[in-house]
Motif scaffolding. Structure first.
Motif, PDB file in Angstrom:
ATOM      1  N   UNK A 330       0.838  -1.218   0.000  1.00  0.00           N
ATOM      2  CA  UNK A 330       0.000   0.000   0.000  1.00  0.00           C
ATOM      3  C   UNK A 330       0.862   1.253   0.000  1.00  0.00           C
ATOM      4  N   UNK A 331       1.922   1.234   0.821  1.00  0.00           N
ATOM      5  CA  UNK A 331       2.829   2.391   0.859  1.00  0.00           C
ATOM      6  C   UNK A 331       3.449   2.635  -0.522  1.00  0.00           C
ATOM      7  N   UNK A 332       3.872   1.539  -1.168  1.00  0.00           N
ATOM      8  CA  UNK A 332       4.498   1.684  -2.485  1.00  0.00           C
ATOM      9  C   UNK A 332       3.516   2.270  -3.500  1.00  0.00           C
ATOM     10  N   UNK A 333       2.284   1.785  -3.461  1.00  0.00           N
ATOM     11  CA  UNK A 333       1.289   2.267  -4.422  1.00  0.00           C
ATOM     12  C   UNK A 333       0.947   3.733  -4.199  1.00  0.00           C
ATOM     13  N   UNK A 334       0.839   4.146  -2.923  1.00  0.00           N
ATOM     14  CA  UNK A 334       0.559   5.559  -2.624  1.00  0.00           C
ATOM     15  C   UNK A 334       1.716   6.433  -3.096  1.00  0.00           C
ATOM     16  N   UNK A 335       2.941   5.949  -2.861  1.00  0.00           N
ATOM     17  CA  UNK A 335       4.126   6.689  -3.323  1.00  0.00           C
ATOM     18  C   UNK A 335       4.102   6.853  -4.847  1.00  0.00           C
ATOM     19  N   UNK A 336       3.826   5.752  -5.573  1.00  0.00           N
ATOM     20  CA  UNK A 336       3.804   5.797  -7.040  1.00  0.00           C
ATOM     21  C   UNK A 336       2.725   6.736  -7.555  1.00  0.00           C
ATOM     22  N   UNK A 337       1.548   6.679  -6.909  1.00  0.00           N
ATOM     23  CA  UNK A 337       0.454   7.570  -7.320  1.00  0.00           C
ATOM     24  C   UNK A 337       0.860   9.035  -7.169  1.00  0.00           C
ATOM     25  N   UNK A 338       1.526   9.340  -6.045  1.00  0.00           N
ATOM     26  CA  UNK A 338       1.962  10.723  -5.801  1.00  0.00           C
ATOM     27  C   UNK A 338       3.012  11.160  -6.827  1.00  0.00           C
ATOM     28  N   UNK A 339       3.897  10.236  -7.187  1.00  0.00           N
ATOM     29  CA  UNK A 339       4.961  10.552  -8.158  1.00  0.00           C
ATOM     30  C   UNK A 339       4.392  10.799  -9.555  1.00  0.00           C
ATOM     31  N   UNK A 340       3.310  10.103  -9.890  1.00  0.00           N
ATOM     32  CA  UNK A 340       2.754  10.180 -11.254  1.00  0.00           C
ATOM     33  C   UNK A 340       1.705  11.283 -11.406  1.00  0.00           C
ATOM     34  N   UNK A 341       1.275  11.859 -10.273  1.00  0.00           N
ATOM     35  CA  UNK A 341       0.222  12.878 -10.334  1.00  0.00           C
ATOM     36  C   UNK A 341       0.769  14.179 -10.915  1.00  0.00           C
ATOM     37  N   UNK A 342       0.090  14.693 -11.923  1.00  0.00           N
ATOM     38  CA  UNK A 342       0.493  15.978 -12.515  1.00  0.00           C
ATOM     39  C   UNK A 342      -0.234  17.106 -11.800  1.00  0.00           C
ATOM     40  N   UNK A 343       0.509  18.184 -11.535  1.00  0.00           N
ATOM     41  CA  UNK A 343      -0.095  19.323 -10.836  1.00  0.00           C
ATOM     42  C   UNK A 343      -1.113  20.002 -11.737  1.00  0.00           C
ATOM     43  N   UNK A 344      -2.354  20.197 -11.249  1.00  0.00           N
ATOM     44  CA  UNK A 344      -3.363  20.864 -12.088  1.00  0.00           C
ATOM     45  C   UNK A 344      -2.945  22.284 -12.440  1.00  0.00           C
ATOM     46  N   UNK A 345      -3.101  22.634 -13.718  1.00  0.00           N
ATOM     47  CA  UNK A 345      -2.775  23.985 -14.180  1.00  0.00           C
ATOM     48  C   UNK A 345      -1.297  24.234 -14.402  1.00  0.00           C
TER      49      UNK A 345
END
Length: 1070
Positions: A330-345
Motif C-alpha cells: 500500500x505504501x508503495x502504491x501511494x508513493x507511485x500515485x503521488x509521483x505520477x500525479x500531474x499538478x493541475x494547471x
C-alpha cells in the motif's frame, strides 16, 4: 568563535518554538490545515542546524538528530502510535514475493541458463542458494551496480520463479500481492505525508539556484556561509584532481586525496567554506589549474550552506522513504500515485518525470538514491512499473541524448533502467502497441548519429568518437531488449505497430547499406589506414537484432510477406545508381547476358549490406513457412529484379576473392581486417552467410547459364576461360588462378551448403551438430574452444550442450592439461573438406588430419562430399547450376588445362574443387535416381558430363587421362572415386531400363513376376505421388522465374549453342 556561539543560541531559541517530543510534534502537524507548509516550516528550522558542518561533519550526531527530530515524528504522524511497535508488526506480517534486492557494484549475480527467459534475468546470492536453479546450468556475473534481483517475477523464469524465502503460501508470506494489513487511518495519513515528502525531495534535488532557497524554506535570517563544491567527472584522472586541489587550495597531499576519494565515491564534495568571494576565488583557481589543451576544466560550483544542507537531507529523506515502502505494498502504491500525479494547471511533467529528466545533471550520490527509490517503489508493483515505463518511453529520446552528452558511466544513468522494463514480455508488448517503442528507439538512433552521415545519407565513421559511439551502443541494446521475447499472440495493433517499427529500422539499415565505400588503390599505397572499427562494431551490435527482427517477422505469414515487400522496396531504392548505369552484353558458350558495366577492381565497393542480407534472411523464412508461392501477390514479377538483388552480395564475395589474390594490398590493413570480421564467427551470420544465401536465391530464380555468366563477369574471369588466353606475366597468372579457385569455392557453397533451415530440409540442431563435427575434424577440442567458434544467439547460447554428446565423446584430462571432445567415428562420414566456415588454415589442417586418419585405417585418401540434404522447394532449382552448359565448360576447361603440359592457368587446388563440383553433381543424380524412376529424373548431369566438348573429349575421358599424370598422384584416389561414381550412376540409369525389359520378357516365372509386379506397382504409386507433389511445388516455383524471363526478354536474349563453334567472349558497351 563568538559568532558561532551566537548562532548556537539563536538555533536553540528557534527550536524551542516547536513541540519538544515526537508525539507532540505529530499531534501539532495533525492540527495544521496544510501539512506540506507545516512540514517545510519544520525542515527550514532544523535542517540547516543539523547539517551545519559540511566540511567536517559528525555523522553519528547528524544521524541521531535527524532521526529524533524529523523521522520519528513523521513515523508517529503516519502510524498514530509508537512506530517501533507498528513497524515490527508489519515486518512479521509477511515477506514480499518479489525480492527486489538492488545490486551494488562488484556484487555476484546468478543467471540460470535453463530457466531464465533471457540473460538479463538474475538472482542475488541468497535467492539463488535457496532456489531450484543451483542444480541447473547457470552463469555467474559481477554486477556493475544498479540492477535488481528477479526472484518472484513470474515473467522472468520458465520454471522456479520463487526461492524458498519468497515462495507464496509459505508460512510467514502473504498470498495476495503481499498486502500488509494497514488500517484506513494509516493509509489516509500516508496519502497526506507522501506527496509532501516526495515534492520536497524533487524540489531540492533539482534546485538550480546557488544562493537562494525556495521561498517557503526562507524563514530564517540568512547567513553568509558558502561552500566551494567540486563535482566528479570521468575525464580527469585521480592524480590530476589531487594536483589541481593542491595548487588551488594550497593544501596538503593527504587532504587533497581525501577530497578526491570522497568526490569519486559520492559525486561531489565541499572543498572550501567561507564567504562568497573567497569560495568564488577558489572556484576559479581550481578551474584554471585543471584546464589544459585537451581537457575541459573541472566542474565547480559555489553553493550557499543552507542549500547544501537541504540537498543533503533530501537524499537522506529518500532513504527513509525506501525503508518505509519496504514494509507494505500500500505504501508503495501511494508513493507511485503521488509521483505520477500531474499538478493541475501546471505545464511541468509529473514528479518522477522531472527527476528522470534531471538525471544527467545530478551527481553520482543523488542518482543512486533516486534510482533506489524507483527500484523499491515502481519496480516492485507491476501496474506502476507499466506506468513508469510509459513515462520513460515518452521522454526516451531526450534521456538518451542527455546520456550520450553526459560523461558518467551507464550504470549510474537513468537510461540503464531500460533493461528492467523492456525485457518484461507483457510490458514490451504493451509499449510496442501503445507507444510504438521500436520506432522511438530507432528514431533516437537516427537523431544521435546525424554527424556521421555523408552527402549520400550513408554512415561514415571516419574520425569518430569512441566514447560517444560506445554510448550509442546503449540505444542499440535497448532495441535488443525490446525484441528479446517473441510474442505468442499477435493482435492487429501489435502487427501494425511492429511493422511501423520495422520500417523505421529499415531507415537505419538504408544508411548502412553501401556505407564506407572503398576503391582499389593502384600504383601508390594508401597513406593513412581509414577507420573501420566503428562500422564493424555496429555490425556486431546489430547482428542479433537483425536475426530477432527476422524471427519476429516469421511469427506470422502475412506479417512476413509485408515485411519482405518493405525490405525489397528499401533494397531497390538503394540500387537506383546501379540500375541507371550503362550496360554490357556478355556472350559465352552460346549464351548471352545483358548486365550493367561494373568492375570490383576499378569501381566503388562496400562490405556493408545489411538491407540485402535482411532480405535474404526474410526469403529463407518465407521458404521455411512455405509461403514463397504467395510472394508475387506482394512483389510483382516485374519489380522483383533478382539480378539487382544478387549484384551487391556478389560484389562483396568478389572483393574477398580479390583481397585473397592480393589485388588490394595497397589499400592497407583496414580492408584485411574488415574481410576477416566479414567471415568471422562474430559477424558471419549476418554478413558472409547471408551473401551466400542471396546467391542461392539468385541461382534458384535465374536461368543457370545466365547466373554463371554474371558470376564470371563480376569475378572478371570471362577472359581467363577464353581458349585464346595466353600470358607470360606470372603475377597475372597467379592472380587468375587465385580468383578461379575463389570462384569455384563460392560455386561449391552455392550448390552444396544447405545447412540453413529454409534453404535445406534441416533443423537447427543438425546445423549445430555439423558445425561441431567440422571443428572436431581439425583436432580434438575443449568445451571452451568449441563454444568460442560457434555463433551465439540473442540469449548468448550456442546450442552446444544439446547436441555435443551425439557427435563426440569427452576424453578426461590426464595429470596435466584439460579434457577434450573427440569426434565419434560414425560422425566422420559428414566431413566436407569444403565446409564454408573453414578459414584457409582450418581447411588445410582438417584436410591433412582426415587424409592422415584414412591412411592409418588403410583406406584411400579420397575426401568426396557427404550426400547433402535436399533443398527446400524454394531452392530446388539451384542444382541446375551443376549440369548447365557453362558449368560443364568450366569443368572441362580446368581438366583440359591440367592435362596440357604447356598450360599454367591451373592449380592442384583448382582441380580439387572441380572434382568436388563433379562429385556433387554425380551424388545429386544418384540420390534422385534412388528415389524416383529414371524417366522422372530430369537432372541429367551424367549425360552432360559424357557429352564431347570442343576438344573431342568428354569429362569421363578427361578424368581417365588425369589419372595417368604422375604429378597428380595425390588426387588419384579422388579420381578413382569419381570414375566409380560415374559407373554407379550409369548402372542406376541402365537398371531402370533393364527392369522394364526384363519384366516384359519373363512372363513364365509367375511367382517372381507377381512379387516383382507388386513391388513395382507400390514403387510406381509412391513415385507418382511424389512426382505430383514435386510437380505442384515446381510449378509454383517456376512461375516466378518464367514470368521474370518473359518480362525481360531483351536481357535474356539467348542464342543456342552450335556444335563445333569455338567458344568466344564478346563485350559491347551500350
Amino acid at each position: 568563535m563568538a559568532d558561532e556561539e551566537a548562532g548556537s543560541a539563536e538555533r536553540m531559541e528557534i527550536c524551542s518554538e516547536l513541540p519538544q517530543t515526537p508525539q507532540r510534534l505529530a499531534s501539532w502537524w495533525d492540527q495544521q490545515v496544510d501539512f506540506y507548509t507545516a512540514f517545510l516550516h519544520h525542515l527550514a528550522q532544523l535542517v540547516p542546524e543539523i547539517y551545519f558542518a559540511e566540511m567536517d561533519p559528525d555523522l553519528e550526531k547528524q544521524e541521531e538528530s535527524v532521526q529524533m527530530s524529523i523521522f520519528t515524528p513523521l513515523e508517529w504522524y503516519l502510524f498514530g502510535e509508537d512506530p517501533d511497535i507498528c513497524l515490527e508488526k508489519l515486518k512479521h506480517s509477511g515477506a514480499f514475493q518479489l525480492c527486489g534486492k538492488v545490486f551494488k557494484s562488484g556484487e555476484t549475480t546468478y543467471s540460470c541458463r535453463d530457466c531464465a527467459i533471457d540473460p538479463t534475468c538474475v538472482l542475488c546470492m541468497d535467492c539463488f542458494q535457496n532456489s531450484v536453479h543451483k542444480n541447473h546450468r547457470y552463469k555467474m556475473h559481477t554486477s556493475t551496480g544498479g540492477g535488481f534481483c528477479d526472484c518472484g517475477d513470474i515473467e522472468a523464469w520458465k520454471t522456479g520463479p520463487f526461492c524458498v524465502n519468497h515462495e507464496p503460501g509459505r508460512a510467514g508470506t502473504i498470498k495476495e500481492n503481499s498486502r500488509c494489513p494497514l488500517n484506513e487511518e494509516v493509509i489516509a495519513q500516508a496519502r497526506k505525508i507522501f506527496p509532501s515528502v516526495i515534492k520536497y525531495i524533487v524540489e531540492m534535488t533539482i534546485w538550480e539556484e546557488e544562493k537562494e532557497l525556495p521561498p517557503e524554506l526562507q524563514i530564517r535570517k540568512k547567513n553568509e556561509r558558502y561552500y566551494c563544491v567540486l563535482f566528479n567527472d570521468e575525464h580527469h584522472s585521480y592524480d590530476h584532481v589531487i594536483y589541481s586541489l593542491q595548487r588551488a587550495l594550497d593544501c596538503e597531499l593527504t587532504e587533497a586525496q581525501l577530497h578526491t576519494t570522497a568526490i569519486d565515491r559520492e559525486g561531489r564534495r565541499a572543498v572550501k567554506a567561507g564567504g562568497y568571494a573567497a569560495c568564488q576565488e577558489a572556484k576559479e583557481d581550481i578551474k584554471s589549474h585543471s584546464e589544459n589543451v585537451s581537457q575541459h576544466p573541472l566542474h565547480v560550483e559555489v553553493l550557499h550552506s543552507e542549500i547544501m544542507a537541504h540537498q543533503k537531507f533530501a537524499l537522506r529523506l529518500g532513504s527513509w522513504m525506501n525503508k518505509i515502502m519496504s514494509y507494505s505494498s500500500d505504501f508503495r502504491q501511494i508513493f507511485c500515485q503521488a509521483c505520477l500525479r500531474e499538478e493541475p494547471g501546471s505545464e511541468n511533467p509529473c514528479l518522477i518525470s522531472r527527476l528522470m529528466l534531471w538525471d544527467a545533471k545530478l551527481y553520482k550520490g543523488a542518482r543512486k538514491i533516486i534510482h533506489e527509490l524507483i527500484f523499491s517503489s515502481f519496480f516492485m508493483e507491476m501496474e506502476y512499473k507499466k506506468l513508469f515505463a510509459m513515462e520513460f518511453v515518452k521522454y526516451y529520446k531526450q534521456l538518451q541524448k542527455e546520456y550520450i552528452s553526459d560523461d558518467h558511466d551507464r550504470s549510474i544513468s537513468i537510461t540503464a533502467l531500460s533493461v528492467q522494463m523492456f525485457t518484461v514480455p507483457t510490458l514490451a508488448r504493451h509499449l510496442i502497441e501503445e507507444q510504438n517503442v521500436i520506432s522511438v528507439i530507432t528514431e533516437t538512433l537516427l537523431e544521435v548519429l546525424p554527424e556521421y552521415l555523408d552527402r549520400n545519407n550513408k554512415f561514415n565513421f571516419q574520425g569518430y568518437s569512441q566514447d560517444k559511439l560506445g554510448r550509442v551502443y546503449a540505444v542499440i541494446c535497448d532495441l535488443k531488449y525490446i525484441l528479446i521475447s517473441k510474442p505468442t499472440i499477435w493482435t492487429e495493433r501489435l502487427r501494425m505497430q511492429f511493422l511501423e517499427g520495422f520500417r523505421s529500422f529499415l531507415k537505419i539499415l538504408t544508411c548502412m547499406q553501401g556505407m564506407e565505400e572503398i576503391r582499389r588503390q593502384v600504383g601508390q599505397h594508401i597513406e593513412v589506414d581509414p577507420d573501420w572499427e566503428a562500422a564493424i562494431a555496429i555490425q556486431m551490435q546489430l547482428k542479433n537484432i537483425l536475426l530477432m527482427f527476422q524471427e519476429w517477422c516469421a511469427c506470422d505469414e502475412e506479417l512476413l510477406l509485408v515485411a519482405y515487400k518493405e525490405c525489397h522496396k528499401a533494397v531497390m531504392r538503394c540500387s537506383t545508381s546501379f540500375m541507371s548505369s550503362s550496360k554490357t552484353v556478355v556472350q559465352f558458350c552460346g549464351h548471352s547476358l545483358e548486365t550493367k558495366s561494373y568492375r570490383v577492381s576499378e569501381d566503388l565497393v562496400s562490405i556493408h549490406l545489411p538491407l540485402s542480407r535482411t532480405l535474404a534472411g526474410l526469403h529463407v523464412r518465407l521458404s521455411r513457412l512455405g509461403a514463397i508461392s504467395r510472394l508475387h501477390e506482394f512483389v510483382s514479377f516485374e519489380d522483383f529484379q533478382v539480378e539487382v538483388l544478387v549484384e551487391y552480395p556478389l560484389r562483396c564475395l568478389v572483393l574477398v576473392a580479390q583481397v585473397v589474390a592480393e589485388m588490394w594490398r595497397r589499400n592497407g590493413l583496414s580492408l584485411i581486417s574488415q574481410v576477416f570480421y566479414y567471415q568471422d564467427v562474430k559477424c558471419r551470420e549476418e554478413m558472409y552467410d547471408k551473401d551466400i544465401i542471396m546467391l542461392q536465391i539468385g541461382a534458384s530464380l535465374m536461368d543457370p547459364n545466365k547466373f554463371l555468366l554474371l558470376v564470371l563477369q563480376r569475378y572478371e574471369l570471362a577472359e581467363a576461360f577464353n581458349k585464346t588466353v595466353s600470358t607470360k606475366d606470372q603475377d597475372l597468372i597467379k592472380q587468375y588462378n587465385t580468383l578461379i579457385e575463389e570462384m569455384l569455392q563460392v560455386l561449391i557453397y552455392i550448390v552444396g551448403e544447405r545447412y540453413v533451415p529454409g534453404v535445406g530440409n534441416v533443423t537447427k540442431e543438425e546445423v549445430t551438430m555439423r558445425e561441431i563435427i567440422h571443428l572436431l575434424c581439425i583436432e580434438p577440442m575443449p568445451h571452451s574452444a568449441i563454444a568460442k567458434n560457434l555463433p551465439e544467439n540473442e540469449n548468448n547460447e550456442t546450442g552446444l550442450e544439446n547436441v555435443i554428446n551425439k557427435v563426440a565423446t569427452f576424453k578426461k584430462p590426464g595429470v596435466s592439461g584439460h579434457g577434450v571432445y573427440e569426434l565419434k567415428d560414425e560422425s566422420l562420414k559428414d566431413f566436407n573438406v569444403y565446409f564454408y566456415h573453414y578459414s584457409k588454415t582450418q581447411h588445410s589442417k582438417a584436410e591433412h588430419m582426415q587424409k592422415k586418419r584414412r591412411k592409418q585405417e588403410n583406406k584411400d585418401e579420397a575426401l568426396p562430399p557427404p550426400p547433402p540434404p535436399e533443398f527446400c522447394p524454394a531452392f530446388s532449382k539451384v542444382i541446375n547450376l551443376l549440369n548447365c552448359d557453362i558449368m560443364m565448360y568450366i569443368l572441362r576447361t580446368v581438366f583440359e588445362r591440367a592435362i596440357d603440359t604447356d598450360s599454367n592457368l591451373w592449380t592442384e587446388g583448382m582441380l580439387q574443387m572441380a572434382f568436388h563440383i563433379l562429385a556433387l553433381g554425380l551424388l545429386e543424380e544418384k540420390q534422385q535416381l534412388q528415389k524416383a524412376p529414371e524417366e522422372e529424373v530430369t537432372f541429367d548431369f551424367y549425360h552432360k558430363a559424357s557429352r564431347l566438348g570442343s576438344s573431342a573429349m568428354n569429362i569421363h575421358i578427361l578424368l581417365e587421362k588425369l589419372k595417368g599424370i604422375p604429378q597428380l598422384e595425390g588426387q588419384k584416389d579422388m579420381i578413382t572415386w569419381l570414375l566409380q561414381m560415374f559407373d554407379t550412376v550409369k548402372r542406376l540409369r541402365e537398371k531402370s531400363c533393364l527392369i522394364v525389359a526384363t519384366t516384359s520378357g519373363l512372363e513364365s516365372i509367375k511367382n517372381d513376376e507377381i512379387t516383382h509386379d507388386k513391388e513395382k506397382a507400390e514403387r510406381k504409386r509412391k513415385a507418382e505421388a511424389a512426382r505430383l507433389h514435386r510437380q505442384k511445388i515446381m510449378a509454383q516455383m517456376s512461375a516466378l522465374q518464367k514470368n521474370f524471363i518473359e518480362t525481360h526478354k531483351l536481357m535474356y536474349d539467348n542464342t543456342s549453342e552450335m556444335p563445333g563453334k569455338e567458344d568466344s567472349i564478346m563485350e559491347e558497351e551500350r
